[in-house]
Design a protein around this motif. Sequence first.
Motif, PDB file in Angstrom:
ATOM      1  N   MET A   1       8.567 -42.671 -14.040  1.00  0.00           N
ATOM      2  CA  MET A   1       8.846 -41.153 -14.062  1.00  0.00           C
ATOM      3  C   MET A   1       7.892 -41.289 -13.931  1.00  0.00           C
ATOM      4  SD  MET A   1      11.217 -38.627 -15.979  1.00  0.00           S
ATOM      5  CE  MET A   1      11.813 -39.872 -16.367  1.00  0.00           C
ATOM      6  N   SER A   2       6.768 -40.679 -13.163  1.00  0.00           N
ATOM      7  CA  SER A   2       5.527 -40.127 -12.465  1.00  0.00           C
ATOM      8  C   SER A   2       5.213 -38.710 -12.524  1.00  0.00           C
ATOM      9  CB  SER A   2       5.176 -40.980 -11.895  1.00  0.00           C
ATOM     10  OG  SER A   2       3.294 -40.397 -11.494  1.00  0.00           O
ATOM     11  N   PHE A   3       4.159 -37.931 -13.599  1.00  0.00           N
ATOM     12  CA  PHE A   3       4.091 -36.378 -13.119  1.00  0.00           C
ATOM     13  C   PHE A   3       2.346 -36.531 -12.446  1.00  0.00           C
ATOM     14  CE2 PHE A   3       7.381 -36.812 -16.900  1.00  0.00           C
ATOM     15  CZ  PHE A   3       8.391 -35.851 -15.859  1.00  0.00           C
ATOM     16  N   ARG A   4       1.672 -36.094 -11.973  1.00  0.00           N
ATOM     17  CA  ARG A   4       0.706 -36.404 -11.165  1.00  0.00           C
ATOM     18  C   ARG A   4      -0.051 -34.895 -10.911  1.00  0.00           C
ATOM     19  NH1 ARG A   4      -1.344 -39.706  -6.957  1.00  0.00           N
ATOM     20  NH2 ARG A   4       0.506 -38.809  -5.643  1.00  0.00           N
ATOM     21  N   LEU A 538      -6.635 -36.038  -3.668  1.00  0.00           N
ATOM     22  CA  LEU A 538      -7.307 -37.084  -4.778  1.00  0.00           C
ATOM     23  C   LEU A 538      -6.660 -36.957  -5.683  1.00  0.00           C
ATOM     24  CD1 LEU A 538     -11.059 -34.834  -4.201  1.00  0.00           C
ATOM     25  CD2 LEU A 538     -10.208 -37.407  -3.294  1.00  0.00           C
ATOM     26  N   GLY A 539      -6.242 -38.103  -6.728  1.00  0.00           N
ATOM     27  CA  GLY A 539      -5.489 -38.707  -7.731  1.00  0.00           C
ATOM     28  C   GLY A 539      -6.477 -37.847  -8.555  1.00  0.00           C
ATOM     29  N   LEU A 540      -6.134 -36.356  -9.510  1.00  0.00           N
ATOM     30  CA  LEU A 540      -6.993 -35.890  -9.782  1.00  0.00           C
ATOM     31  C   LEU A 540      -7.148 -36.319 -11.671  1.00  0.00           C
ATOM     32  CD1 LEU A 540      -9.232 -33.724 -10.028  1.00  0.00           C
ATOM     33  CD2 LEU A 540      -7.107 -32.255 -11.014  1.00  0.00           C
ATOM     34  N   ILE A 544     -10.845 -37.909 -13.016  1.00  0.00           N
ATOM     35  CA  ILE A 544     -11.095 -38.020 -14.170  1.00  0.00           C
ATOM     36  C   ILE A 544     -11.446 -38.303 -15.650  1.00  0.00           C
ATOM     37  CG2 ILE A 544     -11.404 -35.749 -16.140  1.00  0.00           C
ATOM     38  CD1 ILE A 544      -9.983 -33.925 -14.022  1.00  0.00           C
ATOM     39  N   CYS A 545     -10.499 -39.710 -15.515  1.00  0.00           N
ATOM     40  CA  CYS A 545     -10.240 -40.297 -16.102  1.00  0.00           C
ATOM     41  C   CYS A 545     -11.413 -41.568 -16.046  1.00  0.00           C
ATOM     42  CB  CYS A 545      -8.662 -41.327 -16.078  1.00  0.00           C
ATOM     43  SG  CYS A 545      -8.974 -43.012 -17.312  1.00  0.00           S
ATOM     44  N   LEU A 546     -11.572 -41.681 -15.258  1.00  0.00           N
ATOM     45  CA  LEU A 546     -12.968 -43.241 -14.509  1.00  0.00           C
ATOM     46  C   LEU A 546     -13.995 -41.896 -14.713  1.00  0.00           C
ATOM     47  CD1 LEU A 546     -11.399 -43.831 -11.186  1.00  0.00           C
ATOM     48  CD2 LEU A 546     -12.328 -45.414 -13.157  1.00  0.00           C
ATOM     49  N   VAL A 547     -14.567 -40.753 -14.825  1.00  0.00           N
ATOM     50  CA  VAL A 547     -15.656 -40.241 -14.851  1.00  0.00           C
ATOM     51  C   VAL A 547     -15.928 -39.898 -16.588  1.00  0.00           C
ATOM     52  CG1 VAL A 547     -16.859 -37.738 -14.107  1.00  0.00           C
ATOM     53  CG2 VAL A 547     -15.557 -38.690 -12.534  1.00  0.00           C
ATOM     54  N   ALA A 548     -14.724 -39.194 -16.930  1.00  0.00           N
ATOM     55  CA  ALA A 548     -14.740 -39.377 -18.408  1.00  0.00           C
ATOM     56  C   ALA A 548     -15.046 -40.787 -19.486  1.00  0.00           C
ATOM     57  CB  ALA A 548     -13.468 -38.888 -18.991  1.00  0.00           C
ATOM     58  N   GLY A 549     -15.029 -41.331 -18.522  1.00  0.00           N
ATOM     59  CA  GLY A 549     -14.954 -43.129 -19.361  1.00  0.00           C
ATOM     60  C   GLY A 549     -13.684 -43.670 -20.412  1.00  0.00           C
ATOM     61  N   SER A 552      -7.305 -44.577 -20.702  1.00  0.00           N
ATOM     62  CA  SER A 552      -6.007 -44.095 -20.217  1.00  0.00           C
ATOM     63  C   SER A 552      -5.710 -42.625 -19.228  1.00  0.00           C
ATOM     64  CB  SER A 552      -4.730 -43.864 -20.958  1.00  0.00           C
ATOM     65  OG  SER A 552      -3.279 -43.434 -19.832  1.00  0.00           O
ATOM     66  N   ILE A 553      -5.167 -42.693 -18.140  1.00  0.00           N
ATOM     67  CA  ILE A 553      -5.054 -40.742 -17.181  1.00  0.00           C
ATOM     68  C   ILE A 553      -4.400 -40.264 -18.243  1.00  0.00           C
ATOM     69  CG2 ILE A 553      -5.206 -41.999 -15.115  1.00  0.00           C
ATOM     70  CD1 ILE A 553      -2.089 -41.156 -15.318  1.00  0.00           C
ATOM     71  N   ARG A 554      -3.667 -40.426 -19.570  1.00  0.00           N
ATOM     72  CA  ARG A 554      -2.783 -39.573 -20.766  1.00  0.00           C
ATOM     73  C   ARG A 554      -4.333 -39.161 -21.642  1.00  0.00           C
ATOM     74  NH1 ARG A 554       0.506 -43.626 -19.774  1.00  0.00           N
ATOM     75  NH2 ARG A 554       0.236 -45.421 -20.500  1.00  0.00           N
ATOM     76  N   ASP A 555      -5.380 -39.335 -21.645  1.00  0.00           N
ATOM     77  CA  ASP A 555      -6.077 -39.260 -22.682  1.00  0.00           C
ATOM     78  C   ASP A 555      -7.410 -38.044 -21.548  1.00  0.00           C
ATOM     79  OD1 ASP A 555      -5.809 -40.632 -24.495  1.00  0.00           O
ATOM     80  OD2 ASP A 555      -7.015 -43.051 -23.691  1.00  0.00           O
ATOM     81  N   VAL A 556      -6.775 -37.350 -20.214  1.00  0.00           N
ATOM     82  CA  VAL A 556      -7.468 -36.443 -19.996  1.00  0.00           C
ATOM     83  C   VAL A 556      -6.755 -35.638 -19.577  1.00  0.00           C
ATOM     84  CG1 VAL A 556      -9.808 -37.933 -19.007  1.00  0.00           C
ATOM     85  CG2 VAL A 556      -7.226 -37.539 -17.581  1.00  0.00           C
TER      86      VAL A 556
END
Length: 600
Positions: A1-4, A538-540, A544-549, A552-556
């Motif tokens: 299940m994906s929510f993006r 763009l997958g926001l 942001i996950c990559l920029v924030a280091g 996981s995307i769950r951390d942003v």
Amino acid sequence: MSFRHGLRLLYSQPCLFSRELNRPWCRYVSNSLALSSEKRASDFNSFVARTNTCGELRSAHVGQEVTLCGWIQYQRQGLFLVLRDFQGLTQIIIPQDEAHSHVKKVLYDAPLESVVRVTGTVISRPPGQKNPVSSSGHTSVKCLPTLRMPTGDIEVNVKTAEVLNSCKKLPFEIKDFIKKSEALRMQYRYLDLRSFQMQHNLRLRSQMVMKMREYLCNLHGFVDVETPTLFKRTPGGAKEFVVPSREPGRFYCLPQSPQQFKQLLMVGGLDRYFQVARCYRDEGSKPDRQPEFTQITDVSDVFRRTEIGFVQNAVNKPQGSVKAICIPQGVRHLQNKDFESLKESAKSQFNQEVLHLILKPDESLKSPLSKFLSEEQQSELIQALKVQADDVVLLAAGEHEKVCSVLGNMRLECANFLESRGLVLRDPAAFHFLWVVDFPLFLPKEENPAELESAHHPFTAPHPSDTGLLYSEPAKVRSQHYDLVLNGSEIGGGSIRIHNAEQQRFVLETVLKEDPELLSHLLEALKCGAPPHGGIALGLDRLICLVAGAPSIRDVIAFPKSFKGHDLMSNAPDYITPEELEPYHIQVAWPAAEAEANKN
């Protein structure tokens, strides 16, 4: 299940309406925004009980009486405490004199993470006790009470204190260095959000979105348009969430992307549109992809002459291959438990066997496969992979795409193992971008290779050079589809769209075997002077996950779903009663075991 979340951009070619608007109300809005951006954080305190935040007091405030509100981050022996809010930390001196004994009792008895309001005078810290922020600006709770913080030159001598709300014992401490399982963090997300790291990530996200809006709207004339969440089923693509209506047999779908609305806005003359769109896909979450650190090598020819059963089965199939990756000096860092973990991961995620080989210092191979390989074949394998002593080789045999996928995953898992043991393979501060183009327009369906499906989506335009092939050999047509990759992770994708109604109908009806009536509204719109147009999403979350280091995307994301798409905090999805289902003309067909359990 994906929510993006995705940042959706669309633009017409050519730009049909590029004149700047110069109406009075436009100038008024621009001026208002400019004025509001000049407001300081303290201006927002005029309607609340505090005079300052916990992150803004400095030496210039010495002598002022202030009122602060926040959570008790740390308390030491009734002498002082550290108060925390969204802007930072301030040290609070607890009075020790008899006249303020009631204040001391209130603050001493208050549990950590209680919300308090204190009033007192800003004073300088005594010589030797000042705690200025470090040169890097880094703030960490781990080093309390010797915390380096921007407010480290001052402290507040308290005169009055009030506990606004006491805190019970929490399931974990609100400190970044305290390790918590991801499931526990998601179950108590409202507590996890108090951490400095989550506060930083979400504020970074907010700032990035604001910069995007300013860049697109103010500099390039894009229009922010919000499209509906309730729509109808879209043929092809990912599985969609279905939403019942009160009309028997009729359902909405949550859009997997605002694809059709984007095109309809182009037809409507909004030639530069964007939105931060919520996207819904009813499919399993995918692990975050990471940058690569070595390449996959095809070694099918080496194994073609062997008598290894599963290898022969693989290479004799039309799409079969044997591939391998080399982990330089892997023996020095990888352990047997790591190899077992890799094999288990390959089996559970890809239903694929993976074997490992080690080149010993005497240049012989240590592997169960060694007895099936002649010295000549072992030498060929070593040469093909450019293996050196103490290198580890991971090998997989099977269908080409599956083998590439499993080894790609193994390579990233190995990178994580090696980096966890001190090797530096990927520079977290570097940003490497890459465009991927010339995708095929169609791919064979996995369940029926004789039929085709869209590689991107059914609205992607064919490459101009291949338009003729669309009507004769559609499987050979390239698309005008492009992906944007950052540090090995896809962060965006888009395409030039089909703007000709007849070509769109042909793709849907003849190539994809879809009912074009499902998209009659779009086909009709394309007949009404639709301009050539294209866009990108763009997958926001990923960006942001990559920029924030972040790991996981769950951390942003403020309130993310679990890997299975569950909300561990609220236990959604949840059951509803037959009475609540009745207005929607729906009955649940329970599996036999669950039906029996419900009956009992």
